[in-house]
Design a protein around this motif. Structure first.
Motif, PDB file in Angstrom:
ATOM      1  N   ALA A   1      -1.548  11.699 -55.298  1.00  0.00           N
ATOM      2  CA  ALA A   1      -0.358  11.933 -54.473  1.00  0.00           C
ATOM      3  C   ALA A   1      -0.500  11.243 -53.121  1.00  0.00           C
ATOM      4  O   ALA A   1       0.460  10.669 -52.593  1.00  0.00           O
ATOM      5  CB  ALA A   1      -0.154  13.431 -54.295  1.00  0.00           C
ATOM      6  N   ILE A   2      -1.704  11.295 -52.567  1.00  0.00           N
ATOM      7  CA  ILE A   2      -1.930  10.627 -51.280  1.00  0.00           C
ATOM      8  C   ILE A   2      -1.825   9.118 -51.483  1.00  0.00           C
ATOM      9  O   ILE A   2      -1.251   8.406 -50.651  1.00  0.00           O
ATOM     10  CB  ILE A   2      -3.288  11.063 -50.672  1.00  0.00           C
ATOM     11  CG1 ILE A   2      -3.196  12.538 -50.270  1.00  0.00           C
ATOM     12  CG2 ILE A   2      -3.644  10.216 -49.451  1.00  0.00           C
ATOM     13  CD1 ILE A   2      -4.518  13.194 -49.962  1.00  0.00           C
ATOM     14  N   GLY A   3      -2.330   8.622 -52.600  1.00  0.00           N
ATOM     15  CA  GLY A   3      -2.208   7.196 -52.917  1.00  0.00           C
ATOM     16  C   GLY A   3      -0.751   6.754 -52.962  1.00  0.00           C
ATOM     17  O   GLY A   3      -0.391   5.689 -52.442  1.00  0.00           O
ATOM     18  N   ILE A   4       0.093   7.618 -53.523  1.00  0.00           N
ATOM     19  CA  ILE A   4       1.526   7.281 -53.620  1.00  0.00           C
ATOM     20  C   ILE A   4       2.151   7.157 -52.227  1.00  0.00           C
ATOM     21  O   ILE A   4       2.850   6.198 -51.931  1.00  0.00           O
ATOM     22  CB  ILE A   4       2.266   8.341 -54.474  1.00  0.00           C
ATOM     23  CG1 ILE A   4       1.834   8.203 -55.944  1.00  0.00           C
ATOM     24  CG2 ILE A   4       3.786   8.195 -54.364  1.00  0.00           C
ATOM     25  CD1 ILE A   4       2.238   9.363 -56.836  1.00  0.00           C
ATOM     26  N   VAL A   5       1.863   8.130 -51.343  1.00  0.00           N
ATOM     27  CA  VAL A   5       2.488   8.058 -50.013  1.00  0.00           C
ATOM     28  C   VAL A   5       1.918   6.915 -49.179  1.00  0.00           C
ATOM     29  O   VAL A   5       2.631   6.287 -48.399  1.00  0.00           O
ATOM     30  CB  VAL A   5       2.422   9.393 -49.224  1.00  0.00           C
ATOM     31  CG1 VAL A   5       3.278  10.452 -49.876  1.00  0.00           C
ATOM     32  CG2 VAL A   5       1.010   9.881 -49.029  1.00  0.00           C
ATOM     33  N   VAL A   6       0.639   6.615 -49.385  1.00  0.00           N
ATOM     34  CA  VAL A   6       0.042   5.490 -48.643  1.00  0.00           C
ATOM     35  C   VAL A   6       0.697   4.182 -49.082  1.00  0.00           C
ATOM     36  O   VAL A   6       1.086   3.346 -48.248  1.00  0.00           O
ATOM     37  CB  VAL A   6      -1.492   5.435 -48.851  1.00  0.00           C
ATOM     38  CG1 VAL A   6      -2.066   4.130 -48.328  1.00  0.00           C
ATOM     39  CG2 VAL A   6      -2.172   6.603 -48.172  1.00  0.00           C
ATOM     40  N   SER A   7       0.875   4.005 -50.399  1.00  0.00           N
ATOM     41  CA  SER A   7       1.483   2.742 -50.859  1.00  0.00           C
ATOM     42  C   SER A   7       2.944   2.648 -50.431  1.00  0.00           C
ATOM     43  O   SER A   7       3.438   1.571 -50.111  1.00  0.00           O
ATOM     44  CB  SER A   7       1.316   2.576 -52.372  1.00  0.00           C
ATOM     45  OG  SER A   7       1.744   3.723 -53.038  1.00  0.00           O
ATOM     46  N   GLN A   8       3.619   3.794 -50.380  1.00  0.00           N
ATOM     47  CA  GLN A   8       5.009   3.784 -49.891  1.00  0.00           C
ATOM     48  C   GLN A   8       5.050   3.394 -48.415  1.00  0.00           C
ATOM     49  O   GLN A   8       5.858   2.577 -47.988  1.00  0.00           O
ATOM     50  CB  GLN A   8       5.637   5.172 -50.044  1.00  0.00           C
ATOM     51  CG  GLN A   8       6.209   5.426 -51.424  1.00  0.00           C
ATOM     52  CD  GLN A   8       6.572   6.890 -51.617  1.00  0.00           C
ATOM     53  OE1 GLN A   8       6.341   7.738 -50.744  1.00  0.00           O
ATOM     54  NE2 GLN A   8       7.125   7.190 -52.787  1.00  0.00           N
TER      55      GLN A   8
ATOM     56  N   SER B   1      -3.174   2.606 -59.483  1.00  0.00           N
ATOM     57  CA  SER B   1      -4.487   3.211 -59.719  1.00  0.00           C
ATOM     58  C   SER B   1      -5.234   3.362 -58.399  1.00  0.00           C
ATOM     59  O   SER B   1      -4.882   2.727 -57.395  1.00  0.00           O
ATOM     60  CB  SER B   1      -5.311   2.338 -60.671  1.00  0.00           C
ATOM     61  OG  SER B   1      -5.673   1.145 -60.021  1.00  0.00           O
ATOM     62  N   ILE B   2      -6.239   4.209 -58.427  1.00  0.00           N
ATOM     63  CA  ILE B   2      -7.082   4.424 -57.241  1.00  0.00           C
ATOM     64  C   ILE B   2      -8.532   4.409 -57.705  1.00  0.00           C
ATOM     65  O   ILE B   2      -8.865   5.015 -58.731  1.00  0.00           O
ATOM     66  CB  ILE B   2      -6.778   5.790 -56.585  1.00  0.00           C
ATOM     67  CG1 ILE B   2      -5.331   5.803 -56.041  1.00  0.00           C
ATOM     68  CG2 ILE B   2      -7.762   6.111 -55.464  1.00  0.00           C
ATOM     69  CD1 ILE B   2      -4.848   7.172 -55.661  1.00  0.00           C
ATOM     70  N   THR B   3      -9.360   3.703 -56.951  1.00  0.00           N
ATOM     71  CA  THR B   3     -10.782   3.708 -57.272  1.00  0.00           C
ATOM     72  C   THR B   3     -11.550   4.256 -56.078  1.00  0.00           C
ATOM     73  O   THR B   3     -11.332   3.827 -54.943  1.00  0.00           O
ATOM     74  CB  THR B   3     -11.289   2.286 -57.577  1.00  0.00           C
ATOM     75  OG1 THR B   3     -10.429   1.710 -58.551  1.00  0.00           O
ATOM     76  CG2 THR B   3     -12.720   2.295 -58.088  1.00  0.00           C
ATOM     77  N   VAL B   4     -12.396   5.220 -56.342  1.00  0.00           N
ATOM     78  CA  VAL B   4     -13.274   5.734 -55.289  1.00  0.00           C
ATOM     79  C   VAL B   4     -14.675   5.216 -55.617  1.00  0.00           C
ATOM     80  O   VAL B   4     -15.273   5.637 -56.603  1.00  0.00           O
ATOM     81  CB  VAL B   4     -13.256   7.285 -55.258  1.00  0.00           C
ATOM     82  CG1 VAL B   4     -14.156   7.809 -54.152  1.00  0.00           C
ATOM     83  CG2 VAL B   4     -11.840   7.805 -55.115  1.00  0.00           C
TER      84      VAL B   4
END
Lengths: 182, 214, 127
Positions: C60-67, C76-79
């Motif tokens: 969810a944080i990845g979505i808002v960051v990309s927006q 996708s997200i890689t840690v």
């Protein structure tokens, strides 16, 4: 420029996102996703964090964070509350067990509550009279806490501001205490 | 006109008090009996948890009714009633509440020596959604405070703070300890010496949220 | 979350295969967007329910960051960590958006995991 952190937590549907929106000076960032939990009567739920901001006259900022409500996200509670100057716990009195809800957050934030100011805001008290605010205070007392418990309508900025004012009053009293013990 | 409320008294007693208020030349009709709502003084016998149907103002004085021979402090009215004692008490309250305010930083040392701590957040009928009461309760909930501390932190006068303490005490919500061993620091000096970043932050945030006193 | 039992069985099977067939994989969890464990296969040390909740927060944080960065939809997200990595990618199960999470130690190869995750995604999305 300094940044301060204020955290809103509490049950799903208690209005954490709404409270942040009521006072944030920037459009609040939300991480709401479709809710698949049929026990919750809501279309969307926060899974990451909500974020808002208040800008102060000297350029400092207050960052307003909302945590996910459900306890399976308690790892986010810890992350978001680190170094916060205050914690606001919002309880929805229309839920089946508001006192049990409060107990979940008191336990989840037990470590933070040792030294972080905290206020309990109870919503929907006008339509749902029980438990009473005094019942909440009694429950807090039984766990060794003396924390403000006030009725709130988080859609109203004045109610959210009162919660923050009570947090600041706690911090000021703590500062005086620290000063005198030096 | 000042209003006196009666809580927990039987009707003949209330009638007697009404007659005293009407006929006393010393009170000069400055006091009348309130049936409900706000009052300037409230006579309380065998206090219940609620003060309903009355509401307390910041300056409302509680007069506890005690039987003669019982130990007491503060404003009390002793049973069996004596008109002259009630009149004396009301005149004292009149003088305390409506005479010139006591300068900040000077309170009765005997009173200020006590240390108070809130045991439990007060119920709604005490706080009445009154912000000043909520703030006083907050200050008392964070460690022990003297009356002087309370006045300093809240910026409120002695009458309001003292009265609030009295209400909390009557409802069993206060933990009270004896006087501090060390001399009381003049309250006015304290906030000036708490000069740190946090304090500055709070003033800026208060200004932003419109909480600064005009 | 109502997903056909056949599709769920397929999803569990895919998780198990990835866990057993790829070197270094410690856990594979498919989670709903709101953080529930839908299908999983993990080694004993991992808790699928916890991973599911954490993955949904990260996603969810990845979505808002990309927006916020106007970079289009998050895929996708890689840690990357000292001892391995976590790879999270979107996946659809019976038309419902979920996340596929792969937790692996340093003996796993990220590119291979990305490739196999893509294959799982393709197979489950058409099933």
């Amino acid at each position: 420029m300094k940044e301060y952190k204020l955290v809103f937590t509490g049950t799903t549907g208690a209005g954490k996102t709404t409270a942040i929106n009521a006072i944030s000076e920037v459009p609040a960032v939300k991480t709401d996703v479709a809710n698949t939990d049929s026990t919750l009567n809501k279309e969307f739920t926060t899974v990451g964090l909500d974020f808002g901001q208040i800008n102060l006259a000297n350029g400092d900022r207050v960052r307003l964070f909302g945590t996910p409500g459900q306890s399976r996200f308690d790892f986010m509670w810890k992350i978001l509350t680190k170094d916060a100057f205050g914690l606001i716990i919002l309880i929805d009195n229309s839920r089946p067990e508001p006192l049990a809800d409060l107990a979940v957050y008191l336990e989840g934030f037990a470590q933070e509550l040792r030294n972080t100011p905290c206020v309990i805001g109870v919503g929907r008290t006008e339509e749902h009279h029980t438990p009473s605010l005094d019942d909440f205070s009694t429950a807090l007392e039984s766990k060794g806490f003396t924390l403000p418990v006030i009725p709130v309508d988080v859609r109203l900025p004045k109610d959210v501001i009162l919660l923050i004012e009570l947090l600041m009053a706690q911090a000021e009293a703590d500062m005086q205490e620290e000063f005198l013990s030096q | 006109m000042r209003y006196l409320g009666c809580l927990g008294l039987i009707k003949p007693e209330v009638d007697l008090i009404r007659t005293i208020l009407r006929t006393s030349s010393r009170l000069d009709k400055r006091w009348a009996l309130a049936e409900s709502g706000e009052c300037d003084a409230l006579l309380v016998y065998n206090a219940e948890k609620s003060v309903a149907p009355f509401t307390l103002k910041p300056t409302t004085q509680l007069i506890m009714i005690r039987r003669r021979g019982e130990k007491h402090d503060g404003h009390v009215f002793l049973k069996p009633f004596r008109a002259d004692e009630l009149i004396d008490t009301l005149i004292v309250i009149d003088t305390e509440n409506y005479s010139a305010p006591v300068p900040a930083g000077t309170v009765n040392n005997q009173v200020s020596a006590n240390l108070y701590r809130l045991k439990k957040w007060p119920p709604a009928d005490i706080l009445q959604q009154h912000k000043n009461y909520m703030l006083l309760a907050v200050y008392l909930s964070r460690g022990t405070k003297t009356l002087q501390d309370l006045m300093t932190l809240s910026g409120q006068g002695e009458a309001l703070c003292n009265n609030f303490l009295k209400v909390l005490q009557e409802r069993g919500l206060l933990q009270i300890e004896g006087g501090k061993g060390s001399p009381i620091v003049t309250s006015i000096e304290r906030p000036a010496r708490i000069q740190d970043e946090k304090k500055n932050f709070f003033s800026l945030l208060k200004a932003k949220l419109g909480l600064t006193k005009k | 979350m109502n997903i056909d039992v056949g599709i769920l069985a397929n999803a569990r099977n895919e998780c198990r295969k990835l866990l057993t067939e790829q070197v270094g994989v410690l856990g594979v969890v498919i989670s709903s967007v709101d953080g529930f464990d839908v299908a999983s296969a993990v080694t004993r040390d991992l808790e699928p329910a916890k991973i599911a909740a954490m993955a949904s927060s990260i996603a969810a944080i990845g979505i808002v960051v990309s927006q916020e960065a106007s970079l289009g939809a998050s895929k996708s997200i890689t840690v990357n960590t000292e001892d391995g990595f976590v790879y999270i990618t979107n996946i659809e199960l019976a038309g419902q958006l979920c996340a596929l999470n792969v937790i692996a130690n340093s003996s796993a190869i990220l590119a291979q995991i990305i490739y196999h995750s893509g294959e799982i995604k393709r197979r489950l999305e058409v099933s």
